[in-house]
Every structure is written in C-alpha cells, then in structure tokens.
Design a protein around this motif. Structure first.
Motif, PDB file in Angstrom:
ATOM      1  N   PRO A 145       0.814  -1.222   0.000  1.00 32.68           N
ATOM      2  CA  PRO A 145       0.000   0.000   0.000  1.00 32.68           C
ATOM      3  C   PRO A 145       0.845   1.268   0.000  1.00 32.68           C
ATOM      4  N   PRO A 146       0.261   2.374  -0.412  1.00 33.39           N
ATOM      5  CA  PRO A 146       0.971   3.657  -0.380  1.00 33.39           C
ATOM      6  C   PRO A 146       1.438   3.991   1.031  1.00 33.39           C
ATOM      7  N   GLY A 147       2.622   4.596   1.102  1.00 36.58           N
ATOM      8  CA  GLY A 147       3.197   5.000   2.374  1.00 36.58           C
ATOM      9  C   GLY A 147       4.200   4.029   2.938  1.00 36.58           C
ATOM     10  N   ASP A 148       4.139   2.773   2.506  1.00 36.53           N
ATOM     11  CA  ASP A 148       5.063   1.782   3.044  1.00 36.53           C
ATOM     12  C   ASP A 148       6.459   1.953   2.439  1.00 36.53           C
ATOM     13  N   LEU A 149       7.456   1.598   3.242  1.00 37.50           N
ATOM     14  CA  LEU A 149       8.856   1.619   2.806  1.00 37.50           C
ATOM     15  C   LEU A 149       9.258   0.216   2.386  1.00 37.50           C
ATOM     16  N   VAL A 150      10.011   0.113   1.294  1.00 38.69           N
ATOM     17  CA  VAL A 150      10.452  -1.182   0.786  1.00 38.69           C
ATOM     18  C   VAL A 150      11.973  -1.219   0.725  1.00 38.69           C
ATOM     19  N   ASP A 151      12.543  -2.290   1.265  1.00 35.72           N
ATOM     20  CA  ASP A 151      13.985  -2.528   1.237  1.00 35.72           C
ATOM     21  C   ASP A 151      14.251  -3.685   0.289  1.00 35.72           C
ATOM     22  N   VAL A 152      14.851  -3.385  -0.859  1.00 38.79           N
ATOM     23  CA  VAL A 152      15.270  -4.431  -1.790  1.00 38.79           C
ATOM     24  C   VAL A 152      16.662  -4.882  -1.359  1.00 38.79           C
ATOM     25  N   CYS A 153      16.761  -6.081  -0.838  1.00 38.38           N
ATOM     26  CA  CYS A 153      18.032  -6.618  -0.337  1.00 38.38           C
ATOM     27  C   CYS A 153      18.798  -7.205  -1.524  1.00 38.38           C
ATOM     28  N   VAL A 154      19.691  -6.418  -2.077  1.00 36.72           N
ATOM     29  CA  VAL A 154      20.300  -6.752  -3.367  1.00 36.72           C
ATOM     30  C   VAL A 154      21.098  -8.048  -3.307  1.00 36.72           C
ATOM     31  N   GLY A 213      22.493  -9.133 -12.209  1.00 27.94           N
ATOM     32  CA  GLY A 213      21.306  -9.124 -11.370  1.00 27.94           C
ATOM     33  C   GLY A 213      20.815  -7.716 -11.116  1.00 27.94           C
ATOM     34  N   LEU A 214      20.618  -7.374  -9.850  1.00 29.19           N
ATOM     35  CA  LEU A 214      20.152  -6.035  -9.472  1.00 29.19           C
ATOM     36  C   LEU A 214      21.271  -5.195  -8.854  1.00 29.19           C
ATOM     37  N   ALA A 215      22.522  -5.573  -9.143  1.00 28.00           N
ATOM     38  CA  ALA A 215      23.653  -4.863  -8.542  1.00 28.00           C
ATOM     39  C   ALA A 215      23.704  -3.394  -8.949  1.00 28.00           C
ATOM     40  N   PHE A 216      23.144  -3.053 -10.104  1.00 24.84           N
ATOM     41  CA  PHE A 216      23.070  -1.664 -10.542  1.00 24.84           C
ATOM     42  C   PHE A 216      21.638  -1.139 -10.479  1.00 24.84           C
ATOM     43  N   ASP A 228      17.429  -1.364 -11.012  1.00 23.60           N
ATOM     44  CA  ASP A 228      16.569  -1.710 -12.132  1.00 23.60           C
ATOM     45  C   ASP A 228      15.493  -0.638 -12.231  1.00 23.60           C
ATOM     46  N   GLY A 229      14.799  -0.637 -13.354  1.00 24.78           N
ATOM     47  CA  GLY A 229      13.717   0.319 -13.521  1.00 24.78           C
ATOM     48  C   GLY A 229      14.216   1.731 -13.714  1.00 24.78           C
ATOM     49  N   GLU A 230      13.388   2.682 -13.308  1.00 23.70           N
ATOM     50  CA  GLU A 230      13.678   4.086 -13.615  1.00 23.70           C
ATOM     51  C   GLU A 230      14.910   4.629 -12.885  1.00 23.70           C
ATOM     52  N   HIS A 231      15.304   3.987 -11.780  1.00 24.91           N
ATOM     53  CA  HIS A 231      16.488   4.444 -11.052  1.00 24.91           C
ATOM     54  C   HIS A 231      17.687   3.527 -11.267  1.00 24.91           C
ATOM     55  N   LYS A 232      17.670   2.724 -12.302  1.00 26.36           N
ATOM     56  CA  LYS A 232      18.846   1.906 -12.586  1.00 26.36           C
ATOM     57  C   LYS A 232      20.053   2.805 -12.804  1.00 26.36           C
TER      58      LYS A 232
END
Length: 376
Positions: free
Chosen positions: A273-282, A313-316, A318-322
């Motif tokens: 949901p909006p407002g939540d923080l997400v941590d992508v553990c690379v 992988g996702l080391a750099f 992904d998406g708009e902030h790659k």
C-alpha cells in the motif's frame, strides 16, 4: 516496511514506474523546494525521466567506449606503470585516483588536481550512522549536528577547489561533459554543485570499491584469473558481472510506495500500500536460487539469468532508477584490472572490510600488492 529478498518481486517493485519514489541515500531527508533542479539520484517521475534521457548520451555503452576508451587505457597504463616502478601497490588508493581521473573527465571536474579531488570526495562519507526506517533516521541532535558539519565542509571545499573553476572554464568554452550540459539546461551554480557531489560520491567512489573486490576474487582463484586474462573483453565483462552479482557494492535499495504496487513470486501475490517503505536486499535477490539457478553463492560466469535480467542481477538497480553509469563502471574496472593482473601481482595484505551507511554498501581498505621485479 517490506523486505524483498527474491529477485522476481524485487524487479517488479523497481519497475513499477512512477508508483514509488527514491528513499535511499537519505533522499527523504533532503528539503524539497530548495533547488530548482532536484539531483538525478533522488528525483522522481517525469522530471527524473527527462534527466535520464538527456544524460544517457554521455553514458551509453558505445559512447563510453568511443569517447573514453582511450582515456581509460592511458590512465590505467599510467597507474600500473607507477605500481611497477615502486614494486608495490595499495590498490584501494590507486583505484580511487584512477576512477576519479576518468570520471572527472566525463563530469567536467578537470580544473583541479586528482589527489585533492579524491580526498574531498572521500570526506563526504564521514557521516554518523542512521536508521532509514525511522522518520528522524534514528539520529540524535548531536548526530544531526555532526552530519551537517561533516557534510557542509566537504561541499564547501569541493565548490571552491573543483566545481567553481570547472564552471568558469565552461562558461568561457563549452565541452562535451555533464557540467557543460547542465549549464546549457540553465542549472544554477548550487544545482550544478549538488549534481557533482552526486556523480562523485555515487559514481567514482563506488567503482573504486568494486575494483578492489574484483581483484580480491581474481587473485584468490588462479583458474578464474587465467580465464579472465586470456579472454576477449566481452567474456571479461561477463566475469566482472558475475563478481558484482555476488558482491554488489550497494547492498540495499529503498523505495517509498506512492501508489499500490502488486508483486508476486509466482505462487502468492501481495499488494504493497501507499506509504510503506520497501527494502530491496540486493545481495539476497542476486543469490535467489529460484532465479539464478543452482549454487547461487558460487561464482559462475555466464550462468543463465531470468529473461530480462542482466548477468549482474540487481547490482546496478533496475527500472527508472537503474544506475546510468553501469557501462562506465564495468569498462573502467576491466581496463585497470586486465593490465594490472597481467603482471602477476602478489597479495601481501588483505583489505579491511567495512560498511558505509550512506550508500548501504561495503568499503575495502589496505589492499596491498607487490609486483615481481623486472615485470615491466
């Protein structure tokens, strides 16, 4: 707060265009509205898309090779020659000066000496730790005072010694670099300074850490090093991509959800949901066995990756902030490593490993090499 450790859901989150905003690198603590141009690292939405589109002409793989290939080779040759002359090399220091000199040319910070610019960029990282999940970042008033003092003084020094003379030179004559581009876009001196801080700390300094980490792996694996040195550049880059998959310099990517985002692992679906923080553990996403296959913790160049996912992988990101500097970082690393390792350096002191909260990544210091006499 959500923590994503599987590659597929993490990639879905990062590719949810305009549904999230940058929350890493203390982005949410930066006052809004103070700058007419928000720094590219922490801007979002159509403004960020426009910034990325315009900067892409400096960082596209073909452009990096054509425009900066000779420069990387020259600086790498000089760096290795200095190591051969002394018979020793502290790689973390050599890699810092090397990456700063190359990237400074691209950014336009060419009116000052490289060692001084290197020292000023490194000083930005002398910051108190913080907890990104807390509104006040978990810092006391004393911590915030230290952060301001340790941040503003390096900014002032960078402005006086590096950015100010670079702007003056480019007002007289534009060049093919980012500062000239920012002047053409109408950026103020303050906005240009902030962008230079961003490119310097997020680009030059992080590549330094990867060069040291990659050398550590290659010097510790004779077969891998021989394969790397015998290969053509595309295969060498595949080796480096696999190393950074295992050892991503930036270990966590944070996003704040602004619109509901649906993610799935193929069996179960969740809506963030909006407002939540997400941590992508690379590091975890890059070693997700469901995505990268068997033995995910083993270094295996050329391993099969999911469709649409690069070997790193996702080391750099992904998406708009790659990371737009990904091609430069890998080509720059290869140019130095292939020349240095060809002289069969010997590791005499393994580096100290530490963690930097600002970039959520590792640092390596004290990596000492000796080079055989007569290897020049």
């Amino acid at each position: 707060m959500w923590r994503l450790r599987a590659l597929q859901p993490a990639r879905q989150l990062l590719r949810a265009r305009h549904a999230t905003t940058q929350a890493g690198f203390t982005a949410e603590a930066i006052p809004q509205g103070r700058l007419e141009h928000h720094p590219i690292l922490v801007s979002d939405g159509p403004t960020h898309d426009d910034q990325r589109r315009k900067v892409a002409r400096f960082l596209a793989p073909a452009v990096v090779t054509e425009r900066y290939g000779d420069l990387m080779a020259q600086v790498a040759d000089r760096t290795v020659a200095q190591a051969l002359e002394s018979g020793r090399c502290r790689l973390d220091e050599a890699a810092l000066h090397y990456t700063v000199e190359v990237t400074a040319e691209l950014v336009g910070l060419t009116e000052s000496d490289v060692p001084g610019l290197s020292r000023r960029l490194v000083s930005f990282f002398n910051q108190p730790p913080f907890d990104i999940a807390r509104d006040d970042l978990g810092r006391s008033r004393l911590d915030w005072a230290r952060a301001a003092r340790n941040g503003l003084w390096p900014v002032a020094r960078l402005w006086w010694h590096d950015v100010r003379p670079a702007i003056r030179a480019r007002r007289r004559r534009r060049r093919t670099d980012i500062i000239s581009h920012l002047l053409d876009e109408g950026y103020s001196r303050t906005s240009i300074l902030v962008e230079c801080v961003t490119y310097g700390t997020a680009g030059m300094v992080t590549t330094r850490e990867f060069i040291v980490m990659a050398a550590w792996h290659l010097l510790g694996d004779d077969a891998l090093r021989e394969r790397y040195l015998a290969a053509e550049q595309p295969e060498r880059l595949a080796v480096l991509e696999e190393i950074i998959r295992l050892e991503p310099v930036v270990g966590h990517l944070y996003r704040r959800v602004r619109q509901p985002v649906e993610i799935t692992d193929g069996e179960q679906t969740w809506t963030i949901p909006p407002g939540d923080l997400v941590d992508v553990c690379v590091r975890a996403t890059n070693t997700d066995p469901q995505a990268v296959g068997a033995d995910p913790q083993q270094l295996c160049p050329g391993r099969g990756m999911p469709r649409g996912t690069a070997g790193y992988g996702l080391a750099f990101g992904d998406g708009e902030h790659k990371c737009p500097g990904q091609p430069l970082a890998l080509l720059e690393s290869d140019a130095l490593l292939v020349r240095l390792l060809a002289h069969e350096p010997r590791l005499v002191a393994e580096p100290e490993l530490g963690w930097d909260h600002l970039i959520e990544g590792y640092w390596l210091r004290g990596f000492e090499l000796t080079l055989p006499s007569g290897s020049a």
